[in-house]
Scaffold this active site. Structure first.
Site, mmCIF file in Angstrom:
data_model
loop_
_atom_site.group_PDB
_atom_site.id
_atom_site.type_symbol
_atom_site.label_atom_id
_atom_site.label_comp_id
_atom_site.label_asym_id
_atom_site.label_seq_id
_atom_site.Cartn_x
_atom_site.Cartn_y
_atom_site.Cartn_z
ATOM 1 N N CYS A 170 -16.221 -69.019 11.704
ATOM 2 C CA CYS A 170 -16.018 -69.739 10.442
ATOM 3 C C CYS A 170 -14.840 -70.692 10.628
ATOM 4 O O CYS A 170 -14.350 -70.865 11.748
ATOM 5 C CB CYS A 170 -15.819 -68.778 9.274
ATOM 6 S SG CYS A 170 -14.379 -67.703 9.395
ATOM 7 N N CYS A 188 -11.406 -64.926 6.962
ATOM 8 C CA CYS A 188 -12.182 -64.421 5.818
ATOM 9 C C CYS A 188 -13.597 -64.012 6.252
ATOM 10 O O CYS A 188 -13.867 -62.831 6.452
ATOM 11 C CB CYS A 188 -12.264 -65.458 4.707
ATOM 12 S SG CYS A 188 -10.664 -65.908 3.998
ATOM 13 N N ARG A 189 -14.501 -64.995 6.387
ATOM 14 C CA ARG A 189 -15.915 -64.659 6.578
ATOM 15 C C ARG A 189 -16.226 -64.111 7.968
ATOM 16 O O ARG A 189 -16.921 -63.092 8.087
ATOM 17 C CB ARG A 189 -16.789 -65.898 6.294
ATOM 18 C CG ARG A 189 -16.758 -66.318 4.838
ATOM 19 C CD ARG A 189 -17.271 -67.713 4.641
ATOM 20 N NE ARG A 189 -16.407 -68.696 5.304
ATOM 21 C CZ ARG A 189 -16.640 -69.991 5.358
ATOM 22 N NH1 ARG A 189 -17.740 -70.470 4.801
ATOM 23 N NH2 ARG A 189 -15.806 -70.811 5.950
ATOM 24 N N SER A 190 -15.745 -64.765 9.033
ATOM 25 C CA SER A 190 -16.152 -64.297 10.374
ATOM 26 C C SER A 190 -15.534 -62.951 10.760
ATOM 27 O O SER A 190 -16.220 -62.152 11.405
ATOM 28 C CB SER A 190 -15.924 -65.368 11.452
ATOM 29 O OG SER A 190 -14.571 -65.695 11.612
ATOM 30 N N ASN A 200 -11.322 -68.064 10.574
ATOM 31 C CA ASN A 200 -11.375 -66.743 11.233
ATOM 32 C C ASN A 200 -10.418 -65.751 10.562
ATOM 33 O O ASN A 200 -9.864 -64.882 11.210
ATOM 34 C CB ASN A 200 -11.079 -66.866 12.744
ATOM 35 C CG ASN A 200 -11.358 -65.610 13.568
ATOM 36 O OD1 ASN A 200 -10.642 -65.322 14.517
ATOM 37 N ND2 ASN A 200 -12.361 -64.840 13.211
ATOM 38 N N ASP A 218 -17.073 -69.865 0.848
ATOM 39 C CA ASP A 218 -15.810 -69.493 1.467
ATOM 40 C C ASP A 218 -14.910 -68.794 0.449
ATOM 41 O O ASP A 218 -14.443 -69.424 -0.510
ATOM 42 C CB ASP A 218 -15.128 -70.755 1.995
ATOM 43 C CG ASP A 218 -13.985 -70.434 2.923
ATOM 44 O OD1 ASP A 218 -13.453 -69.305 2.836
ATOM 45 O OD2 ASP A 218 -13.622 -71.306 3.723
HETATM 46 P P1 4NP Z 1 -12.694 -68.621 6.542
HETATM 47 O O1 4NP Z 1 -11.794 -69.113 5.292
HETATM 48 O O2 4NP Z 1 -13.185 -69.883 7.212
HETATM 49 O O3 4NP Z 1 -13.816 -67.842 5.916
HETATM 50 O O4 4NP Z 1 -11.776 -67.799 7.400
HETATM 51 C C1 4NP Z 1 -10.761 -70.062 5.406
HETATM 52 C C2 4NP Z 1 -9.548 -69.704 5.928
HETATM 53 C C3 4NP Z 1 -8.531 -70.635 6.025
HETATM 54 C C4 4NP Z 1 -8.746 -71.929 5.599
HETATM 55 C C5 4NP Z 1 -9.966 -72.284 5.076
HETATM 56 C C6 4NP Z 1 -10.975 -71.357 4.989
HETATM 57 N N1 4NP Z 1 -7.701 -72.882 5.686
HETATM 58 O O5 4NP Z 1 -7.900 -74.036 5.244
HETATM 59 O O6 4NP Z 1 -6.633 -72.578 6.241
#
Ligand code: 4NP
Length: 154
Positions: free
Chosen positions: A8, A13-15, A11, A125
């Site tokens: 994702c 939240c989702r992954s 890395n 997300d």
């Molecule tokens: P993820 O969520 O892609 O599901 O881990 C996010 C984590 C951090 C950010 C965006 C989405 N960020 O912009 O830092």
């Protein structure tokens, strides 16, 4: 050995949730010697960070271990290592296609494409929605089907 990589944006939240869920499914199926699971990010924004507190809470509530996890960006070796690169939304697919060596692009899949009635849909997300339990439920709706597909291919 089949290698499965969840990807994702951050890395955190989702992954990592997908990695923890899929490892648990693999363990419960007794396939831990045949299927390896990892996760990483398309960005280095969160490099070194543990999963988001909201993701930690949901993983803990479902008995999943996240204690060893730290965000890391995808590398050239990951594209080579992985047999399946399973990602969360269209932006991830676009970014991965930009980064992947040509011979590895066929490995990139949108997670919900495994469900015939959810093809093309994205996993929202929770970094933005704050709906971590919903993310868990959506991942749980799709990941058993990925395990079935991988088992059938072996
Ligand atoms: P993820 O969520 O892609 O599901 O881990 C996010 C984590 C951090 C950010 C965006 C989405 N960020 O912009 O830092």
């Amino acid at each position: 050995m089949t290698n499965v990589l969840f990807v994702c944006l951050g890395n955190i939240c989702r992954s990592p949730m997908a990695e923890a869920i899929f490892k648990d499914l693999v363990l419960k199926a007794g396939l831990q010697n045949q299927i390896q699971v990892d996760s990483c990010a398309t960005s280095s924004e969160e490099e070194g960070h543990q999963p988001h507190p909201g993701a930690q809470k949901v993983m803990a509530a479902h008995g999943l271990d996240y204690s060893y996890m730290h965000s890391r960006p995808i590398t050239r070796q990951d594209f080579d290592w992985a047999d399946y690169i399973i990602t969360m939304d269209g932006q991830n697919v676009f970014n991965l296609n930009q980064m992947a060596p040509a011979q590895d692009r066929h490995k990139i899949h949108l997670c919900l494409d495994i469900l015939p009635d959810k093809q093309g849909q994205e996993i929202p997300d929770p970094w933005y929605t704050h709906r971590f339990e919903y993310t868990y439920q959506v991942l749980m709706s799709a990941l058993p089907a990925w395990l079935d597909k991988i088992k059938a291919a072996n």
